[in-house]
Write a protein that holds these residues in place. Structure first.
Motif, short mmCIF file in Angstrom:
data_model
loop_
_atom_site.label_atom_id
_atom_site.label_comp_id
_atom_site.label_asym_id
_atom_site.label_seq_id
_atom_site.Cartn_x
_atom_site.Cartn_y
_atom_site.Cartn_z
N VAL A 31 -33.08 22.63 -38.86
CA VAL A 31 -33.25 23.91 -39.54
C VAL A 31 -32.70 23.78 -40.95
O VAL A 31 -31.94 22.87 -41.26
N VAL A 32 -33.09 24.70 -41.81
CA VAL A 32 -32.70 24.67 -43.22
C VAL A 32 -31.30 25.27 -43.40
O VAL A 32 -30.97 26.28 -42.78
N ASP A 33 -30.48 24.63 -44.23
CA ASP A 33 -29.18 25.20 -44.58
C ASP A 33 -29.40 26.43 -45.44
O ASP A 33 -30.34 26.48 -46.23
N VAL A 34 -28.53 27.42 -45.30
CA VAL A 34 -28.65 28.63 -46.10
C VAL A 34 -27.39 28.84 -46.93
O VAL A 34 -26.30 28.47 -46.52
N PRO A 35 -27.54 29.47 -48.10
CA PRO A 35 -26.38 29.77 -48.93
C PRO A 35 -25.60 30.95 -48.35
O PRO A 35 -26.07 31.61 -47.41
N GLU A 36 -24.46 31.27 -48.94
CA GLU A 36 -23.64 32.40 -48.47
C GLU A 36 -24.38 33.72 -48.60
O GLU A 36 -24.28 34.57 -47.73
N GLY A 37 -25.09 33.92 -49.70
CA GLY A 37 -25.85 35.15 -49.92
C GLY A 37 -27.33 34.83 -50.04
O GLY A 37 -27.69 33.84 -50.67
N LEU A 38 -28.17 35.64 -49.43
CA LEU A 38 -29.61 35.38 -49.47
C LEU A 38 -30.38 36.66 -49.20
O LEU A 38 -29.82 37.66 -48.76
N GLN A 39 -31.69 36.61 -49.45
CA GLN A 39 -32.59 37.72 -49.13
C GLN A 39 -33.34 37.36 -47.86
O GLN A 39 -33.84 36.24 -47.72
#
Length: 186
Positions: A31-39
């Motif tokens: 799966v893709v890593d996500v940043p702390e804040g996202l939409q």
């Protein structure tokens, strides 16, 4: 009917019922890593509402836009791409949908992953436990248990999915629009 033909039909029926679903036939992919804040976006039928404590299943807005650009999707095909409608389309693909966009923090969400220990960090988001991984406001028929959906229209890997409580997701407000409008702007 001859006994031999009956045995053959019985064996064929057994094989058809044991055939694995496309998502279960393959091992989970990364799966893709996500940043702390996202939409993130919640795609649901027009008129569908949830209570503040309900858990919704969302996808990253940037992934949704990329999918639309890559597939030139109409709304029915996009709903299949998210695993929300069966391969043959059916009434779920013909419904009108809306997109609700939220700004969220990664620690508000979890990933629905069946074989990962609850609470374990997977790419910046914890794996869902029984509460977050259980009942959701709108169930996706393309659930894989891998943290992403099954594109039911192509029987391939779909978009990374997350679960979040509505009350958390709506903390900073939200924007709602018809799915068709979202697709045109992607």
């Amino acid at each position: 009917m001859s006994p031999r033909l009956a045995a053959l039909l019985l064996a064929l029926a057994a094989l058809l019922t044991l055939r694995p679903r496309p998502a279960a036939a393959q091992a989970c992919q990364a799966v893709v890593d996500v940043p702390e804040g996202l939409q993130v976006a919640w795609v649901s039928p027009m008129g569908r509402r949830v209570r503040a404590g309900a858990t919704i299943e969302v996808v990253r807005v940037q992934d949704l836009r990329k999918w639309v650009r890559d597939h030139g999707a109409d709304s029915a095909r996009l709903v299949q791409g998210m695993g929300m409608a069966p391969r043959w389309g059916g009434r779920r693909a013909k419904k009108e949908y809306k997109v609700v966009i939220f700004d969220v923090q990664a620690d508000w969400m979890c990933r629905p992953m069946g074989d990962v220990e609850a609470g374990k960090d997977v790419g910046g988001v914890i794996a869902c436990d029984g509460r977050e991984g259980g009942r959701i406001a709108y169930h996706r028929s393309g659930y894989t248990g891998c943290g992403y959906s099954l594109d039911t229209g192509a029987s391939t890997r779909g978009l990374d999915v997350f679960r979040v409580k509505w009350s958390d997701a709506s903390t900073w407000g939200f924007c709602t629009m018809p799915l068709e409008r979202f697709i045109k702007g992607a």
